[in-house]
Write a protein that holds these residues in place. Structure first.
Motif, short mmCIF file in Angstrom:
data_model
loop_
_atom_site.label_atom_id
_atom_site.label_comp_id
_atom_site.label_asym_id
_atom_site.label_seq_id
_atom_site.Cartn_x
_atom_site.Cartn_y
_atom_site.Cartn_z
N GLY A 78 16.85 37.89 16.22
CA GLY A 78 17.81 38.74 15.40
C GLY A 78 19.05 39.11 16.21
O GLY A 78 19.84 39.64 15.31
N TYR A 79 19.05 38.75 17.31
CA TYR A 79 20.20 39.27 18.12
C TYR A 79 21.49 38.41 18.16
O TYR A 79 21.78 37.63 19.06
CB TYR A 79 19.89 39.64 19.53
N LEU A 80 21.87 38.15 16.83
CA LEU A 80 22.86 37.18 16.48
C LEU A 80 24.03 37.67 15.42
O LEU A 80 23.65 38.90 14.92
CB LEU A 80 22.29 35.83 15.82
N MET A 81 25.04 37.22 15.38
CA MET A 81 26.21 37.51 14.55
C MET A 81 25.72 38.09 13.12
O MET A 81 26.25 38.97 12.67
CB MET A 81 27.17 36.58 14.66
N PRO A 82 25.07 37.32 12.39
CA PRO A 82 24.79 37.76 11.15
C PRO A 82 24.19 39.18 11.03
O PRO A 82 24.35 39.93 9.99
CB PRO A 82 23.84 36.58 10.69
N THR A 83 23.19 39.34 11.91
CA THR A 83 22.53 40.63 11.94
C THR A 83 23.69 41.75 12.30
O THR A 83 23.59 42.98 11.78
CB THR A 83 21.38 40.87 13.06
N TYR A 84 24.38 41.64 13.23
CA TYR A 84 25.60 42.55 13.78
C TYR A 84 26.52 42.66 12.67
O TYR A 84 26.85 43.73 12.49
CB TYR A 84 26.10 42.07 15.00
N ALA A 85 26.71 41.59 11.89
CA ALA A 85 28.00 41.76 10.70
C ALA A 85 27.33 42.57 9.44
O ALA A 85 27.84 43.38 9.04
CB ALA A 85 28.20 40.25 10.36
N MET A 86 26.05 42.29 9.25
CA MET A 86 25.27 42.92 8.28
C MET A 86 25.31 44.48 8.62
O MET A 86 25.28 45.45 7.62
CB MET A 86 24.11 42.13 7.67
N ASP A 87 24.74 44.79 9.79
CA ASP A 87 24.72 46.18 10.03
C ASP A 87 26.04 47.06 9.82
O ASP A 87 26.02 48.11 9.44
CB ASP A 87 24.32 46.27 11.58
N MET A 88 27.27 46.43 10.42
CA MET A 88 28.42 47.01 10.20
C MET A 88 28.77 46.99 8.71
O MET A 88 29.53 47.99 8.42
CB MET A 88 29.49 46.07 11.18
#
Length: 300
Positions: free
Chosen positions: A83-93
């Motif tokens: 889960g430590y990938l860009m899609p997770t980070y972008a959705m969190d933001m």
């Protein structure tokens, strides 16, 4: 100036969800919001000096949000390292942006390294439901093309589980791998290091790094070929940006090449480039000239 307010925001993922922590400076009702997002193994308190400068310069009429990306700082750790990938980070933001106050009228973004890539991922895709358009974007020593040698250098130390006898010992160890950040006084570096560690349970003074070592799992799995293939997608995101863009580069950066930086001034949002002598990857936005450059861009 008082310490920032610590907030938590529930975010969805493939499992039961997680909480993302974010630090809040300034007026929570301000119409102008600046989101500052840190690098790969860092956390939101990296922006303390910049945030305080922005609040002072704006006369308090600004809200600065500095999230701890999931797996770092005060945010939850994910049970699945993938889960430590860009899609997770972008959705969190996107979740964070969705919780902006209705009175928000102006949105700016400051992204250091990974935080800049997240900014491109969020604002370079037309299909994302944004509460308002991004006005100004600061990309701190990062671009669509990243030097493979820098990724290999970071991967060599990322994810190690280390115990330190004291904060000072931890600061010294982190400095040994972070001299590219450029000149800092001992006190400046100690303050930067303070928020990078957490106490070891059962110990009076021992500390360990704050982030989940598993963030290294997907990072170190990336091959040079895969990284090269991802560049086309990142350039497409960059070219789609509509915000006025400032690109910062450490003159000795091994991650953002001079060639990539120059190309970023010629295509997409045609970023304005500012380089800092004596600094590599990445400027910490603590030195007065670095703070002034960003503050003038956002508030000038």
């Amino acid at each position: 100036m008082p310490d920032p307010k610590l907030n938590y925001l529930p975010c969805a993922d493939a499992g039961a969800g997680h909480r993302m922590a974010f630090w809040e400076w300034g007026d929570p009702q301000a119409a102008h919001v600046v989101v500052c997002v840190h690098g790969l193994s860092r956390q939101g308190r990296d922006f303390d000096v910049l945030a305080q400068a922005l609040v002072a310069r704006a006369g308090g009429a600004i809200r600065v949000l500095c999230p701890d990306v999931v797996g770092r700082g005060k945010s939850d750790w994910l049970p699945d390292p993938q889960g430590y990938l860009m899609p997770t980070y972008a959705m969190d933001m996107l979740t964070l942006l969705g919780h902006l106050k209705p009175q928000t009228q102006t949105l700016d973004w400051v992204g250091t390294s990974m935080g800049g890539l997240i900014g491109m991922a969020v604002f370079g895709q037309k299909q994302f439901p944004l509460p308002l358009a991004l006005r100004r974007l600061v990309l701190n020593d990062v671009g669509p093309s990243i030097q493979w040698e820098a990724l290999a250098r970071i991967g060599a130390y990322l994810g190690r589980v280390v115990r330190f006898d004291s904060l000072q010992q931890a600061a010294d160890a982190m400095w040994a791998i972070s001299t590219s950040f450029g000149p800092h006084t001992p006190q400046q570096w100690l303050e930067l290091s303070r928020h990078m560690v957490k106490p070891v349970p059962g110990s009076d003074s021992a500390v360990t790094l704050h982030y989940d070592p598993a963030i290294a799992v997907p990072f170190t799995a990336v091959t040079q070929e895969a990284a090269a293939q991802g560049e086309a997608m990142m350039w497409a995101l960059y070219d789609a940006l509509q915000a006025q863009t400032l690109l910062l580069r450490g003159a000795q950066s091994d991650l953002l090449s001079p060639q990539t930086a120059k190309l970023m001034t010629e295509r997409g949002p045609k970023a304005r480039l500012v380089e800092f002598a004596g600094v590599g990857h990445a400027p910490t936005l603590i030195a007065p000239d670095q703070v002034e450059t960003v503050a003038s861009f956002l508030l000038g």
